[in-house]
Design a protein around this motif. Sequence first.
Motif, PDB file in Angstrom:
ATOM      1  N   LEU A  24       0.849  -1.189   0.000  1.00  0.00           N
ATOM      2  CA  LEU A  24       0.000   0.000   0.000  1.00  0.00           C
ATOM      3  C   LEU A  24       0.884   1.237   0.000  1.00  0.00           C
ATOM      4  O   LEU A  24       1.764   1.378   0.854  1.00  0.00           O
ATOM      5  CB  LEU A  24      -0.902   0.012   1.240  1.00  0.00           C
ATOM      6  N   PHE A  25       0.645   2.118  -0.961  1.00  0.00           N
ATOM      7  CA  PHE A  25       1.351   3.392  -1.038  1.00  0.00           C
ATOM      8  C   PHE A  25       0.352   4.498  -0.760  1.00  0.00           C
ATOM      9  O   PHE A  25      -0.659   4.609  -1.450  1.00  0.00           O
ATOM     10  CB  PHE A  25       1.949   3.604  -2.439  1.00  0.00           C
ATOM     11  N   VAL A  26       0.628   5.317   0.251  1.00  0.00           N
ATOM     12  CA  VAL A  26      -0.213   6.461   0.577  1.00  0.00           C
ATOM     13  C   VAL A  26       0.557   7.696   0.109  1.00  0.00           C
ATOM     14  O   VAL A  26       1.626   7.997   0.632  1.00  0.00           O
ATOM     15  CB  VAL A  26      -0.521   6.540   2.082  1.00  0.00           C
ATOM     16  N   LEU A  27       0.012   8.386  -0.886  1.00  0.00           N
ATOM     17  CA  LEU A  27       0.691   9.534  -1.480  1.00  0.00           C
ATOM     18  C   LEU A  27       0.102  10.826  -0.946  1.00  0.00           C
ATOM     19  O   LEU A  27      -1.107  10.937  -0.763  1.00  0.00           O
ATOM     20  CB  LEU A  27       0.545   9.511  -3.005  1.00  0.00           C
ATOM     21  N   THR A  28       0.961  11.806  -0.723  1.00  0.00           N
ATOM     22  CA  THR A  28       0.543  13.121  -0.245  1.00  0.00           C
ATOM     23  C   THR A  28       1.261  14.186  -1.068  1.00  0.00           C
ATOM     24  O   THR A  28       2.491  14.184  -1.129  1.00  0.00           O
ATOM     25  CB  THR A  28       0.901  13.311   1.241  1.00  0.00           C
ATOM     26  N   GLY A  29       0.493  15.067  -1.713  1.00  0.00           N
ATOM     27  CA  GLY A  29       1.097  16.169  -2.460  1.00  0.00           C
ATOM     28  C   GLY A  29       0.775  16.120  -3.933  1.00  0.00           C
ATOM     29  O   GLY A  29      -0.338  15.804  -4.330  1.00  0.00           O
ATOM     30  N   ASP A  30       1.776  16.406  -4.764  1.00  0.00           N
ATOM     31  CA  ASP A  30       1.609  16.521  -6.209  1.00  0.00           C
ATOM     32  C   ASP A  30       2.384  15.435  -6.936  1.00  0.00           C
ATOM     33  O   ASP A  30       3.530  15.147  -6.588  1.00  0.00           O
ATOM     34  CB  ASP A  30       2.140  17.875  -6.713  1.00  0.00           C
ATOM     35  N   ILE A  31       1.762  14.870  -7.962  1.00  0.00           N
ATOM     36  CA  ILE A  31       2.470  13.935  -8.844  1.00  0.00           C
ATOM     37  C   ILE A  31       2.731  14.697 -10.136  1.00  0.00           C
ATOM     38  O   ILE A  31       1.835  14.870 -10.965  1.00  0.00           O
ATOM     39  CB  ILE A  31       1.653  12.663  -9.124  1.00  0.00           C
ATOM     40  N   ASP A  32       3.968  15.177 -10.268  1.00  0.00           N
ATOM     41  CA  ASP A  32       4.324  15.954 -11.446  1.00  0.00           C
ATOM     42  C   ASP A  32       5.603  15.395 -12.057  1.00  0.00           C
ATOM     43  O   ASP A  32       6.096  14.346 -11.645  1.00  0.00           O
ATOM     44  CB  ASP A  32       4.447  17.442 -11.099  1.00  0.00           C
ATOM     45  N   GLU A  33       6.146  16.113 -13.042  1.00  0.00           N
ATOM     46  CA  GLU A  33       7.320  15.623 -13.768  1.00  0.00           C
ATOM     47  C   GLU A  33       8.565  15.521 -12.898  1.00  0.00           C
ATOM     48  O   GLU A  33       9.490  14.780 -13.230  1.00  0.00           O
ATOM     49  CB  GLU A  33       7.597  16.487 -15.002  1.00  0.00           C
ATOM     50  N   THR A  34       8.602  16.213 -11.782  1.00  0.00           N
ATOM     51  CA  THR A  34       9.787  16.136 -10.928  1.00  0.00           C
ATOM     52  C   THR A  34       9.810  14.880 -10.071  1.00  0.00           C
ATOM     53  O   THR A  34      10.879  14.459  -9.636  1.00  0.00           O
ATOM     54  CB  THR A  34       9.914  17.377 -10.015  1.00  0.00           C
ATOM     55  N   VAL A  35       8.656  14.283  -9.813  1.00  0.00           N
ATOM     56  CA  VAL A  35       8.605  13.125  -8.918  1.00  0.00           C
ATOM     57  C   VAL A  35       8.145  11.838  -9.598  1.00  0.00           C
ATOM     58  O   VAL A  35       8.382  10.748  -9.077  1.00  0.00           O
ATOM     59  CB  VAL A  35       7.690  13.405  -7.701  1.00  0.00           C
ATOM     60  N   ALA A  36       7.506  11.945 -10.748  1.00  0.00           N
ATOM     61  CA  ALA A  36       6.922  10.768 -11.402  1.00  0.00           C
ATOM     62  C   ALA A  36       7.940   9.657 -11.681  1.00  0.00           C
ATOM     63  O   ALA A  36       7.644   8.481 -11.414  1.00  0.00           O
ATOM     64  CB  ALA A  36       6.191  11.178 -12.675  1.00  0.00           C
ATOM     65  N   PRO A  37       9.135   9.956 -12.199  1.00  0.00           N
ATOM     66  CA  PRO A  37      10.076   8.860 -12.470  1.00  0.00           C
ATOM     67  C   PRO A  37      10.469   8.071 -11.223  1.00  0.00           C
ATOM     68  O   PRO A  37      10.518   6.843 -11.244  1.00  0.00           O
ATOM     69  CB  PRO A  37      11.293   9.573 -13.079  1.00  0.00           C
ATOM     70  N   ARG A  38      10.715   8.756 -10.137  1.00  0.00           N
ATOM     71  CA  ARG A  38      11.097   8.066  -8.891  1.00  0.00           C
ATOM     72  C   ARG A  38       9.920   7.287  -8.308  1.00  0.00           C
ATOM     73  O   ARG A  38      10.088   6.177  -7.803  1.00  0.00           O
ATOM     74  CB  ARG A  38      11.633   9.094  -7.895  1.00  0.00           C
ATOM     75  N   LEU A  39       8.729   7.844  -8.390  1.00  0.00           N
ATOM     76  CA  LEU A  39       7.539   7.132  -7.924  1.00  0.00           C
ATOM     77  C   LEU A  39       7.351   5.856  -8.734  1.00  0.00           C
ATOM     78  O   LEU A  39       7.082   4.788  -8.176  1.00  0.00           O
ATOM     79  CB  LEU A  39       6.298   8.021  -8.023  1.00  0.00           C
ATOM     80  N   LEU A  40       7.513   5.961 -10.045  1.00  0.00           N
ATOM     81  CA  LEU A  40       7.378   4.782 -10.901  1.00  0.00           C
ATOM     82  C   LEU A  40       8.373   3.704 -10.491  1.00  0.00           C
ATOM     83  O   LEU A  40       8.015   2.525 -10.419  1.00  0.00           O
ATOM     84  CB  LEU A  40       7.559   5.166 -12.368  1.00  0.00           C
ATOM     85  N   GLU A  41       9.605   4.087 -10.197  1.00  0.00           N
ATOM     86  CA  GLU A  41      10.603   3.109  -9.738  1.00  0.00           C
ATOM     87  C   GLU A  41      10.133   2.385  -8.490  1.00  0.00           C
ATOM     88  O   GLU A  41      10.260   1.160  -8.376  1.00  0.00           O
ATOM     89  CB  GLU A  41      11.933   3.807  -9.432  1.00  0.00           C
ATOM     90  N   GLN A  42       9.588   3.127  -7.531  1.00  0.00           N
ATOM     91  CA  GLN A  42       9.131   2.518  -6.275  1.00  0.00           C
ATOM     92  C   GLN A  42       7.958   1.574  -6.514  1.00  0.00           C
ATOM     93  O   GLN A  42       7.897   0.486  -5.934  1.00  0.00           O
ATOM     94  CB  GLN A  42       8.742   3.594  -5.272  1.00  0.00           C
ATOM     95  N   LEU A  43       7.030   1.981  -7.359  1.00  0.00           N
ATOM     96  CA  LEU A  43       5.872   1.137  -7.654  1.00  0.00           C
ATOM     97  C   LEU A  43       6.301  -0.130  -8.377  1.00  0.00           C
ATOM     98  O   LEU A  43       5.832  -1.232  -8.058  1.00  0.00           O
ATOM     99  CB  LEU A  43       4.846   1.908  -8.481  1.00  0.00           C
ATOM    100  N   MET A  44       7.210   0.013  -9.339  1.00  0.00           N
ATOM    101  CA  MET A  44       7.680  -1.157 -10.089  1.00  0.00           C
ATOM    102  C   MET A  44       8.478  -2.099  -9.196  1.00  0.00           C
ATOM    103  O   MET A  44       8.387  -3.318  -9.344  1.00  0.00           O
ATOM    104  CB  MET A  44       8.490  -0.705 -11.300  1.00  0.00           C
ATOM    105  N   GLU A  45       9.235  -1.540  -8.274  1.00  0.00           N
ATOM    106  CA  GLU A  45       9.994  -2.381  -7.347  1.00  0.00           C
ATOM    107  C   GLU A  45       9.057  -3.283  -6.540  1.00  0.00           C
ATOM    108  O   GLU A  45       9.314  -4.471  -6.362  1.00  0.00           O
ATOM    109  CB  GLU A  45      10.815  -1.509  -6.402  1.00  0.00           C
TER     110      GLU A  45
END
Length: 111
Positions: A24-45
Amino acid sequence: MDALSSRGALEVERVVEDDERCALFVLTGDIDETVAPRLLEQLMESARRSQVDLVIIDLIRVDYCGAAGVKCLEAAHRAAGRHGTELALTRPSQFVRRVLTISGLTHLLAE
């Protein structure tokens, strides 16, 4: 908790159930171009872990989801499927729900 952006644009809290079949990932804030690549890495992991059957992304505290965020969620869904893992989005804010509707991603909502 992991802050993905130096501006503090998105915080990610990852919670794993005791049996580790669900991430379960609980996200807080904005999903924009500055964070999307790192978030994708965490989700794929998480999706790559053989014991994880389900990745849930709680969007209740996400204020903004731009094009990069949409692409991130879509790519995470495809990657999860390749690993035999289900990915589900939950509790989107009204704004995020609208973005998901316009983007054709409402099928990812677990409601």
